[in-house]
Motif scaffolding. Structure first.
Motif, PDB file in Angstrom:
ATOM      1  N   TYR A  15       0.807  -1.226   0.000  1.00  0.00           N
ATOM      2  CA  TYR A  15       0.000   0.000   0.000  1.00  0.00           C
ATOM      3  C   TYR A  15       0.838   1.274   0.000  1.00  0.00           C
ATOM      4  O   TYR A  15       0.293   2.359   0.104  1.00  0.00           O
ATOM      5  N   GLY A  16       2.172   1.148  -0.059  1.00  0.00           N
ATOM      6  CA  GLY A  16       3.022   2.326  -0.154  1.00  0.00           C
ATOM      7  C   GLY A  16       3.710   2.744   1.130  1.00  0.00           C
ATOM      8  O   GLY A  16       4.571   3.618   1.100  1.00  0.00           O
ATOM      9  N   GLY A  17       3.357   2.160   2.254  1.00  0.00           N
ATOM     10  CA  GLY A  17       3.990   2.534   3.520  1.00  0.00           C
ATOM     11  C   GLY A  17       5.477   2.239   3.549  1.00  0.00           C
ATOM     12  O   GLY A  17       6.283   3.066   3.985  1.00  0.00           O
ATOM     13  N   ALA A  18       5.865   1.064   3.064  1.00  0.00           N
ATOM     14  CA  ALA A  18       7.283   0.706   3.044  1.00  0.00           C
ATOM     15  C   ALA A  18       8.045   1.603   2.071  1.00  0.00           C
ATOM     16  O   ALA A  18       9.190   1.978   2.333  1.00  0.00           O
ATOM     17  N   GLU A  19       7.407   1.962   0.974  1.00  0.00           N
ATOM     18  CA  GLU A  19       8.072   2.837   0.005  1.00  0.00           C
ATOM     19  C   GLU A  19       8.320   4.221   0.609  1.00  0.00           C
ATOM     20  O   GLU A  19       9.370   4.824   0.392  1.00  0.00           O
ATOM     21  N   GLU A  20       7.368   4.714   1.403  1.00  0.00           N
ATOM     22  CA  GLU A  20       7.555   6.009   2.068  1.00  0.00           C
ATOM     23  C   GLU A  20       8.766   5.959   3.009  1.00  0.00           C
ATOM     24  O   GLU A  20       9.592   6.881   3.033  1.00  0.00           O
ATOM     25  N   VAL A  21       8.892   4.889   3.780  1.00  0.00           N
ATOM     26  CA  VAL A  21      10.035   4.722   4.683  1.00  0.00           C
ATOM     27  C   VAL A  21      11.329   4.619   3.877  1.00  0.00           C
ATOM     28  O   VAL A  21      12.342   5.233   4.222  1.00  0.00           O
ATOM     29  N   ALA A  22      11.294   3.865   2.782  1.00  0.00           N
ATOM     30  CA  ALA A  22      12.489   3.696   1.949  1.00  0.00           C
ATOM     31  C   ALA A  22      12.930   5.022   1.333  1.00  0.00           C
ATOM     32  O   ALA A  22      14.128   5.319   1.268  1.00  0.00           O
ATOM     33  N   GLU A  23      11.985   5.821   0.884  1.00  0.00           N
ATOM     34  CA  GLU A  23      12.322   7.130   0.309  1.00  0.00           C
ATOM     35  C   GLU A  23      12.967   8.030   1.358  1.00  0.00           C
ATOM     36  O   GLU A  23      13.952   8.721   1.075  1.00  0.00           O
ATOM     37  N   ALA A  24      12.437   8.003   2.581  1.00  0.00           N
ATOM     38  CA  ALA A  24      13.030   8.782   3.671  1.00  0.00           C
ATOM     39  C   ALA A  24      14.434   8.273   3.994  1.00  0.00           C
ATOM     40  O   ALA A  24      15.346   9.065   4.280  1.00  0.00           O
ATOM     41  N   ALA A  25      14.624   6.960   3.923  1.00  0.00           N
ATOM     42  CA  ALA A  25      15.944   6.378   4.173  1.00  0.00           C
ATOM     43  C   ALA A  25      16.950   6.844   3.127  1.00  0.00           C
ATOM     44  O   ALA A  25      18.082   7.214   3.466  1.00  0.00           O
ATOM     45  N   VAL A  26      16.544   6.840   1.864  1.00  0.00           N
ATOM     46  CA  VAL A  26      17.439   7.302   0.799  1.00  0.00           C
ATOM     47  C   VAL A  26      17.827   8.764   1.034  1.00  0.00           C
ATOM     48  O   VAL A  26      19.005   9.131   0.929  1.00  0.00           O
ATOM     49  N   GLU A  27      16.850   9.591   1.385  1.00  0.00           N
ATOM     50  CA  GLU A  27      17.136  11.002   1.662  1.00  0.00           C
ATOM     51  C   GLU A  27      18.156  11.140   2.788  1.00  0.00           C
ATOM     52  O   GLU A  27      19.104  11.917   2.686  1.00  0.00           O
ATOM     53  N   LYS A  28      17.966  10.387   3.867  1.00  0.00           N
ATOM     54  CA  LYS A  28      18.887  10.445   5.005  1.00  0.00           C
ATOM     55  C   LYS A  28      20.280   9.946   4.612  1.00  0.00           C
ATOM     56  O   LYS A  28      21.291  10.549   4.985  1.00  0.00           O
ATOM     57  N   LEU A  29      20.347   8.866   3.864  1.00  0.00           N
ATOM     58  CA  LEU A  29      21.640   8.313   3.450  1.00  0.00           C
ATOM     59  C   LEU A  29      22.397   9.282   2.549  1.00  0.00           C
ATOM     60  O   LEU A  29      23.598   9.497   2.729  1.00  0.00           O
ATOM     61  N   VAL A  30      21.697   9.876   1.593  1.00  0.00           N
ATOM     62  CA  VAL A  30      22.325  10.841   0.680  1.00  0.00           C
ATOM     63  C   VAL A  30      22.788  12.070   1.467  1.00  0.00           C
ATOM     64  O   VAL A  30      23.905  12.565   1.273  1.00  0.00           O
ATOM     65  N   ALA A  31      21.948  12.550   2.384  1.00  0.00           N
ATOM     66  CA  ALA A  31      22.308  13.708   3.207  1.00  0.00           C
ATOM     67  C   ALA A  31      23.528  13.412   4.084  1.00  0.00           C
ATOM     68  O   ALA A  31      24.258  14.329   4.456  1.00  0.00           O
ATOM     69  N   SER A  32      23.756  12.134   4.369  1.00  0.00           N
ATOM     70  CA  SER A  32      24.905  11.717   5.181  1.00  0.00           C
ATOM     71  C   SER A  32      26.139  11.439   4.329  1.00  0.00           C
ATOM     72  O   SER A  32      27.132  10.921   4.834  1.00  0.00           O
ATOM     73  N   GLY A  33      26.051  11.728   3.023  1.00  0.00           N
ATOM     74  CA  GLY A  33      27.215  11.592   2.154  1.00  0.00           C
ATOM     75  C   GLY A  33      27.367  10.255   1.452  1.00  0.00           C
ATOM     76  O   GLY A  33      28.419   9.964   0.888  1.00  0.00           O
ATOM     77  N   HIS A  34      26.325   9.448   1.471  1.00  0.00           N
ATOM     78  CA  HIS A  34      26.395   8.134   0.834  1.00  0.00           C
ATOM     79  C   HIS A  34      25.717   8.156  -0.545  1.00  0.00           C
ATOM     80  O   HIS A  34      24.891   9.014  -0.829  1.00  0.00           O
ATOM     81  N   GLU A  52      29.403  -6.364  -2.673  1.00  0.00           N
ATOM     82  CA  GLU A  52      30.524  -5.935  -1.831  1.00  0.00           C
ATOM     83  C   GLU A  52      30.226  -4.610  -1.126  1.00  0.00           C
ATOM     84  O   GLU A  52      31.133  -3.967  -0.615  1.00  0.00           O
ATOM     85  N   ASP A  53      28.973  -4.198  -1.133  1.00  0.00           N
ATOM     86  CA  ASP A  53      28.603  -2.907  -0.580  1.00  0.00           C
ATOM     87  C   ASP A  53      27.577  -3.082   0.531  1.00  0.00           C
ATOM     88  O   ASP A  53      27.760  -3.904   1.411  1.00  0.00           O
ATOM     89  N   VAL A  54      26.514  -2.301   0.462  1.00  0.00           N
ATOM     90  CA  VAL A  54      25.494  -2.295   1.516  1.00  0.00           C
ATOM     91  C   VAL A  54      24.111  -2.295   0.873  1.00  0.00           C
ATOM     92  O   VAL A  54      23.894  -1.612  -0.131  1.00  0.00           O
ATOM     93  N   VAL A  55      23.203  -3.074   1.442  1.00  0.00           N
ATOM     94  CA  VAL A  55      21.803  -2.998   1.028  1.00  0.00           C
ATOM     95  C   VAL A  55      20.939  -2.755   2.261  1.00  0.00           C
ATOM     96  O   VAL A  55      21.267  -3.168   3.373  1.00  0.00           O
ATOM     97  N   LEU A  56      19.844  -2.054   2.010  1.00  0.00           N
ATOM     98  CA  LEU A  56      18.806  -1.850   3.010  1.00  0.00           C
ATOM     99  C   LEU A  56      17.520  -2.347   2.372  1.00  0.00           C
ATOM    100  O   LEU A  56      17.178  -1.927   1.272  1.00  0.00           O
ATOM    101  N   VAL A  57      16.860  -3.269   3.040  1.00  0.00           N
ATOM    102  CA  VAL A  57      15.578  -3.783   2.552  1.00  0.00           C
ATOM    103  C   VAL A  57      14.492  -3.246   3.479  1.00  0.00           C
ATOM    104  O   VAL A  57      14.568  -3.419   4.700  1.00  0.00           O
ATOM    105  N   VAL A  58      13.527  -2.567   2.885  1.00  0.00           N
ATOM    106  CA  VAL A  58      12.376  -2.047   3.630  1.00  0.00           C
ATOM    107  C   VAL A  58      11.157  -2.763   3.066  1.00  0.00           C
ATOM    108  O   VAL A  58      10.832  -2.604   1.888  1.00  0.00           O
ATOM    109  N   THR A  59      10.518  -3.574   3.890  1.00  0.00           N
ATOM    110  CA  THR A  59       9.400  -4.351   3.368  1.00  0.00           C
ATOM    111  C   THR A  59       8.241  -4.447   4.340  1.00  0.00           C
ATOM    112  O   THR A  59       8.431  -4.559   5.548  1.00  0.00           O
ATOM    113  N   SER A  60       7.066  -4.395   3.769  1.00  0.00           N
ATOM    114  CA  SER A  60       5.865  -4.672   4.544  1.00  0.00           C
ATOM    115  C   SER A  60       5.654  -6.187   4.525  1.00  0.00           C
ATOM    116  O   SER A  60       6.452  -6.935   3.968  1.00  0.00           O
ATOM    117  N   THR A  61       4.594  -6.609   5.155  1.00  0.00           N
ATOM    118  CA  THR A  61       4.227  -8.023   5.189  1.00  0.00           C
ATOM    119  C   THR A  61       2.795  -8.111   4.688  1.00  0.00           C
ATOM    120  O   THR A  61       1.980  -7.252   4.975  1.00  0.00           O
TER     121      THR A  61
END
Length: 154
Positions: A15-34, A52-61
């Motif tokens: 329903y889009g809740g996980a996508e909203e969290v993921a978008e906020a995460a991307v904003e925070k990561l980019v703002a932190s220089g990543h 060889e890097d990093v992944v973040l999985v944001v998922t609903s159930t």
């Protein structure tokens, strides 16, 4: 400041809740220089670029504690091809609803977390399980967790 990490943010949403969290995460990561990239329709080829890097999985159930349809092809491909990724660091934010029972609660995220551990990936921080019954706004819980996730990136 040291060079930022390359981070893929993979979303499983209904329903889009996980996508909203993921978008906020991307904003925070980019703002932190990543260098963070959002994958709302996650594919195996996209995921494997981060081995060889990093992944973040944001998922609903969904349903009976299952992985959302848009994330299922990636999950199945990782499970079938089983690429060992001991260099991969990851985090999982799992959204769920405890009223469906503990055994189903955040089942989508728990399955992803378990599979990544089987693939020898290393969690930077323990899985975050967000209960929709308690936290109507998942970001209230996710943002402090993301602060810790970012701090562990170095």
């Amino acid at each position: 400041m040291a060079a930022g990490k390359k981070i893929g943010v993979f979303v499983g949403t209904v329903y889009g809740g996980a996508e909203e969290v993921a978008e906020a995460a991307v904003e925070k990561l980019v703002a932190s220089g990543h260098d963070a990239q959002l994958y709302p329709e996650p594919q195996f080829d996209d995921f494997i670029r981060y081995w060889e890097d990093v992944v973040l999985v944001v998922t609903s159930t969904t349903g009976e504690g299952e992985i959302p349809d848009n994330l299922m092809p990636l999950y199945l491909a990782l499970n079938e091809q089983f690429p060992l990724m001991p260099e991969l660091n990851y985090g999982v934010i799992a959204l769920g609803d405890l009223s469906y029972g503990e055994e189903r609660f955040c089942g989508g995220g728990r399955q992803v977390d378990e599979l990544l551990q089987q693939l020898q990936a290393k969690p930077l921080i323990p899985i975050l399980r967000v209960d929709a019954c308690v936290n109507f706004d998942a970001l209230e819980v996710a943002m402090p967790w993301l602060d810790e996730f970012v701090s562990r990136l170095g």
